[in-house]
Design a protein around this motif. Structure first.
Motif, PDB file in Angstrom:
ATOM      1  N   UNK A  47       0.821  -1.219   0.000  1.00  0.00           N
ATOM      2  CA  UNK A  47       0.000   0.000   0.000  1.00  0.00           C
ATOM      3  C   UNK A  47       0.849   1.262   0.000  1.00  0.00           C
ATOM      4  N   UNK A  48       2.053   1.176   0.572  1.00  0.00           N
ATOM      5  CA  UNK A  48       2.896   2.356   0.679  1.00  0.00           C
ATOM      6  C   UNK A  48       2.483   3.318   1.772  1.00  0.00           C
ATOM      7  N   UNK A  49       1.431   2.992   2.511  1.00  0.00           N
ATOM      8  CA  UNK A  49       0.990   3.855   3.616  1.00  0.00           C
ATOM      9  C   UNK A  49       1.979   3.715   4.766  1.00  0.00           C
ATOM     10  N   UNK A  50       2.428   4.811   5.347  1.00  0.00           N
ATOM     11  CA  UNK A  50       3.398   4.726   6.452  1.00  0.00           C
ATOM     12  C   UNK A  50       2.879   3.838   7.583  1.00  0.00           C
ATOM     13  N   UNK A  51       3.751   2.994   8.080  1.00  0.00           N
ATOM     14  CA  UNK A  51       3.358   2.026   9.105  1.00  0.00           C
ATOM     15  C   UNK A  51       2.703   2.696  10.306  1.00  0.00           C
ATOM     16  N   UNK A  52       3.237   3.841  10.720  1.00  0.00           N
ATOM     17  CA  UNK A  52       2.725   4.468  11.943  1.00  0.00           C
ATOM     18  C   UNK A  52       1.297   4.983  11.792  1.00  0.00           C
ATOM     19  N   UNK A  53       0.800   5.035  10.567  1.00  0.00           N
ATOM     20  CA  UNK A  53      -0.583   5.486  10.351  1.00  0.00           C
ATOM     21  C   UNK A  53      -1.598   4.340  10.425  1.00  0.00           C
ATOM     22  N   UNK A  54      -1.129   3.099  10.521  1.00  0.00           N
ATOM     23  CA  UNK A  54      -2.008   1.939  10.434  1.00  0.00           C
ATOM     24  C   UNK A  54      -2.117   1.236  11.786  1.00  0.00           C
ATOM     25  N   UNK A  55      -3.335   0.914  12.167  1.00  0.00           N
ATOM     26  CA  UNK A  55      -3.582   0.113  13.370  1.00  0.00           C
ATOM     27  C   UNK A  55      -3.840  -1.320  12.912  1.00  0.00           C
ATOM     28  N   UNK A  56      -2.911  -2.207  13.252  1.00  0.00           N
ATOM     29  CA  UNK A  56      -2.999  -3.605  12.835  1.00  0.00           C
ATOM     30  C   UNK A  56      -3.412  -4.456  14.033  1.00  0.00           C
ATOM     31  N   UNK A  57      -4.489  -5.212  13.846  1.00  0.00           N
ATOM     32  CA  UNK A  57      -4.986  -6.110  14.885  1.00  0.00           C
ATOM     33  C   UNK A  57      -4.778  -7.550  14.458  1.00  0.00           C
ATOM     34  N   UNK A  58      -4.269  -8.384  15.376  1.00  0.00           N
ATOM     35  CA  UNK A  58      -4.322  -9.824  15.166  1.00  0.00           C
ATOM     36  C   UNK A  58      -4.725 -10.474  16.483  1.00  0.00           C
ATOM     37  N   UNK A  59      -4.965 -11.798  16.428  1.00  0.00           N
ATOM     38  CA  UNK A  59      -5.570 -12.471  17.580  1.00  0.00           C
ATOM     39  C   UNK A  59      -4.874 -13.793  17.878  1.00  0.00           C
ATOM     40  N   UNK A  60      -4.857 -14.116  19.159  1.00  0.00           N
ATOM     41  CA  UNK A  60      -4.289 -15.369  19.658  1.00  0.00           C
ATOM     42  C   UNK A  60      -5.293 -16.500  19.452  1.00  0.00           C
ATOM     43  N   UNK A  61      -4.893 -17.547  18.750  1.00  0.00           N
ATOM     44  CA  UNK A  61      -5.804 -18.666  18.523  1.00  0.00           C
ATOM     45  C   UNK A  61      -5.894 -19.541  19.770  1.00  0.00           C
ATOM     46  N   UNK A  62      -6.975 -20.294  19.865  1.00  0.00           N
ATOM     47  CA  UNK A  62      -7.225 -21.102  21.050  1.00  0.00           C
ATOM     48  C   UNK A  62      -6.136 -22.109  21.345  1.00  0.00           C
ATOM     49  N   UNK A  63      -5.575 -22.724  20.307  1.00  0.00           N
ATOM     50  CA  UNK A  63      -4.551 -23.752  20.498  1.00  0.00           C
ATOM     51  C   UNK A  63      -3.283 -23.193  21.128  1.00  0.00           C
ATOM     52  N   UNK A  64      -3.110 -21.877  21.098  1.00  0.00           N
ATOM     53  CA  UNK A  64      -1.894 -21.253  21.625  1.00  0.00           C
ATOM     54  C   UNK A  64      -2.098 -20.578  22.975  1.00  0.00           C
ATOM     55  N   UNK A  65      -3.241 -20.790  23.599  1.00  0.00           N
ATOM     56  CA  UNK A  65      -3.464 -20.164  24.901  1.00  0.00           C
ATOM     57  C   UNK A  65      -2.536 -20.748  25.962  1.00  0.00           C
ATOM     58  N   UNK A  66      -2.248 -19.928  26.972  1.00  0.00           N
ATOM     59  CA  UNK A  66      -1.277 -20.253  28.007  1.00  0.00           C
ATOM     60  C   UNK A  66      -0.183 -19.196  28.005  1.00  0.00           C
ATOM     61  N   UNK A  67       0.537 -19.045  29.100  1.00  0.00           N
ATOM     62  CA  UNK A  67       1.497 -17.942  29.209  1.00  0.00           C
ATOM     63  C   UNK A  67       2.631 -18.033  28.184  1.00  0.00           C
ATOM     64  N   UNK A  68       3.432 -19.069  28.273  1.00  0.00           N
ATOM     65  CA  UNK A  68       4.581 -19.174  27.368  1.00  0.00           C
ATOM     66  C   UNK A  68       4.148 -19.344  25.918  1.00  0.00           C
TER      67      UNK A  68
END
Length: 273
Positions: A61-82
């Motif tokens: 896109x060429x849009x400066x990184x600091x202008x974008x809010x990127x969301x991602x999510x933790x999947x269930x299989x990866x729950x737990x602290x470590x």
């Protein structure tokens, strides 16, 4: 310019975003065009298996990184602290980013009972500066109260199923009471029937806008952040163009009256790994 809303951690989030589920090969182009059109909030998840493609679209896109809010999510299989810490690094690498703006626990999975440990890991990630804001998805008031009680950290966001067929008035109130901003997944109900409801059609005709714009505007005026998914540039543009008109209190009530009070997936029992 898209308005932004304040989060409880001092950061801000755009008032509308682009959802990317279940995009795969179309994701780079969809993300690129959305950013070119003016979107600044992009939502993905490890479960969607498209983080690399989303990251590619961000770069293209060429849009400066600091202008974008990127969301991602933790999947269930990866729950737990470590495992949460490891999963975050995997997501960050796939997205090709130095930091993630908003990291969410995708589902509470109460039977597994690891969401508090996962939340503690997210707090550490925020303290380490590799995540700007942390939040949850599909949490009930009870789930929120537990992580707040055990960590003294309230999520910045709770992303839940929310649309006129399922208005979530009680959960929205619970989020607000806990200083948590509500985001809407499936804001158009993935349902053509909603957009052909007489009330929606009549309000759209009155404002000379599209039926989908009426529904998205309803979300905006509720003070929640809708995340409509579309790979079509025309539809993306239409979905973004919801800040030039306003629904009356009566129109808001008409749309809310469509509530059927049923969700597709119950956070207390749904399991997604």
């Amino acid at each position: 310019m898209i308005p932004t809303l304040a989060l409880n951690d001092g950061n801000r989030i755009p008032a509308i975003g682009l959802g990317t589920w279940p995009m795969n090969e179309e994701a780079p182009g969809a993300v690129r065009t959305a950013l070119e059109l003016g979107y600044r909030l992009i939502d993905t998840a490890a479960k969607y298996e498209n983080e690399e493609a989303v990251g590619q679209g961000i770069v293209e896109s060429g849009v400066p990184r600091e202008q974008i809010v990127v969301t991602t999510k933790l999947r269930g299989a990866d729950q737990g602290y470590e495992s949460t810490l490891r999963a975050f690094e995997t997501s960050r690498r796939k997205l090709g980013l130095e930091y993630i703006d908003l990291y969410l626990i995708h589902w509470p999975l109460p039977r597994v009972d690891k969401y508090v440990d996962s939340w503690r890991a997210m707090v550490k990630l925020r303290e380490d500066g590799v995540v700007r804001s942390i939040g949850v998805s599909n949490f009930t008031a009870a789930h929120l109260d537990r992580i707040i009680a055990e960590t003294d950290v309230a999520p910045a966001v709770n992303q839940i199923e929310l649309h006129p067929y399922f208005t979530q008035a009680e959960q929205r109130a619970a989020d607000t009471e806990r200083t948590v901003l509500t985001e809407s997944w499936s804001p158009l109900a993935r349902n053509a029937q909603l957009l052909s409801e007489p009330a929606v059609e009549q309000i759209a005709a009155r404002h000379e806008v599209e039926n989908s714009q009426v529904v998205l505007r309803w979300h905006i005026q509720l003070g929640v952040v809708p995340i409509p998914k579309s790979a079509s540039p025309d539809r993306q543009s239409s979905n973004l163009d919801v800040f030039g008109f306003e629904l009356s209190d009566s129109e808001m009530r008409q749309i809310s009256a469509l509530d059927r009070g049923r969700h597709r997936l119950d956070p207390d029992t749904h399991e997604e790994f």
